[in-house]
Design a protein around this motif. Sequence first.
Motif, mmCIF file in Angstrom:
data_model
loop_
_atom_site.group_PDB
_atom_site.id
_atom_site.type_symbol
_atom_site.label_atom_id
_atom_site.label_comp_id
_atom_site.label_asym_id
_atom_site.label_seq_id
_atom_site.Cartn_x
_atom_site.Cartn_y
_atom_site.Cartn_z
ATOM 1 N N UNK A 29 -1.728 -2.656 3.722
ATOM 2 C CA UNK A 29 -2.412 -1.883 2.514
ATOM 3 C C UNK A 29 -2.707 -0.417 2.954
ATOM 4 N N UNK A 30 -2.757 -0.117 4.320
ATOM 5 C CA UNK A 30 -2.936 1.300 4.820
ATOM 6 C C UNK A 30 -1.383 1.785 4.724
ATOM 7 N N UNK A 31 -0.454 1.161 5.039
ATOM 8 C CA UNK A 31 0.962 1.807 5.058
ATOM 9 C C UNK A 31 1.351 2.148 3.582
ATOM 10 N N UNK A 32 0.854 1.221 2.738
ATOM 11 C CA UNK A 32 1.313 1.504 1.399
ATOM 12 C C UNK A 32 0.445 2.474 0.627
ATOM 13 N N UNK A 33 -0.282 2.967 1.091
ATOM 14 C CA UNK A 33 -1.436 3.712 0.279
ATOM 15 C C UNK A 33 -1.980 3.016 -0.860
ATOM 16 N N UNK A 34 -2.526 1.560 -0.689
ATOM 17 C CA UNK A 34 -3.048 1.128 -1.546
ATOM 18 C C UNK A 34 -4.458 1.573 -2.244
ATOM 19 N N UNK A 35 -4.387 1.813 -3.490
ATOM 20 C CA UNK A 35 -5.661 2.549 -4.106
ATOM 21 C C UNK A 35 -6.656 1.669 -4.035
ATOM 22 N N UNK A 36 -7.544 1.552 -3.017
ATOM 23 C CA UNK A 36 -8.734 0.429 -3.145
ATOM 24 C C UNK A 36 -9.955 1.440 -3.195
ATOM 25 N N UNK A 37 -11.028 0.765 -3.619
ATOM 26 C CA UNK A 37 -12.289 1.144 -3.715
ATOM 27 C C UNK A 37 -12.823 1.661 -2.270
ATOM 28 N N UNK A 38 -12.370 0.714 -1.377
ATOM 29 C CA UNK A 38 -12.838 1.080 0.012
ATOM 30 C C UNK A 38 -12.071 2.536 0.510
ATOM 31 N N UNK A 39 -11.017 2.925 0.076
ATOM 32 C CA UNK A 39 -10.445 4.211 0.544
ATOM 33 C C UNK A 39 -11.095 5.263 -0.257
#
Length: 322
Positions: free
Chosen positions: A227-237
């Motif tokens: 998820x970090x490598x993919x730049x996943x747009x989560x609420x956490x980030x």
Amino acid sequence: MEELAGSGGKRLRPLLCYCGWLAAGGTGDDAPVLKVAASLELFHMFALIHDDVMDASESRRGRPTLHRRMADDTDTRTTGDGRQRLRGDDADRLANNCAILVGDLALVWSDELIHASGLAPVQLRALRPVLDAMRTELMLGQYLDVRAACDLEVDVDMALAIARHKSGRYTIERPLQIGVALAGGDDEVLRSCSDFALPVGEAFQLRDDLLGVFGNPAVTGKSSLEDLRDGKATTLIALALRQADANQHKTLTRLFGDPELDDSGAAQVRELLIATQAVETVEQMIRERWRQGMEALEDIPFRDPGRSALRSLAVEATERQA
């Protein structure tokens, strides 16, 4: 497809469908309802397979994703005088195309299973609007997810909108409403399901966001780097970026979405997610949404054992480790 279906997974959507049928007073022969519930799992397989291709994911449920397995299994082709290896882009393209077709087949079979389920005509009429809405909403959520991954900044409102469509509606609300509709639940009961399902579904996705970064891969079956490598747009980030100071923000934007991110860089990101209080904020959001869902559940005219099963599923969905 059979191996993927038998490789694990939470079976949350079929369970919610069946529990909704029970809770809304469903009685008699449950074979048609079980087939509809199974069709939801086939539809979910379609979504997972395509999602893994879009994200170039390497693992699912503790084993290589379907397209990665197909790249390994179909990297040769027969020629007139022997076997010639397919390498690099050719092997990946073949594997991705084959995986997409297997996903398409899961979608087609999910529809066939519904039509062969033995539902009464009145049940089919009640089912179709909810099922159609679920499918459309998932595609919208996936589209927003794909687009958000290309944005330089992650927006909290957008991340929550994605969570609402991909989990709140697709994972919890619509499967529950399908079961209720099959039991003959009226529009008022269907609407009241949303008061329970949407906050629990968002809590489910928020927990998924945490597990995607902090989860144990041996338990989740998925890399904690992906998820970090993919730049996943989560609420956490999104929360971390909003609550970070200038130095923290600079470090996060440098590391987040880096396809070459290693364990050391991921450890820095995790430290920042904690330091910015993004993790604690997400945990608070999960608790609040679970509370809202539980209060709403008590107001829905459901019966036991369906109601108690839904209560247990909500706990499992929000407190899970995988």
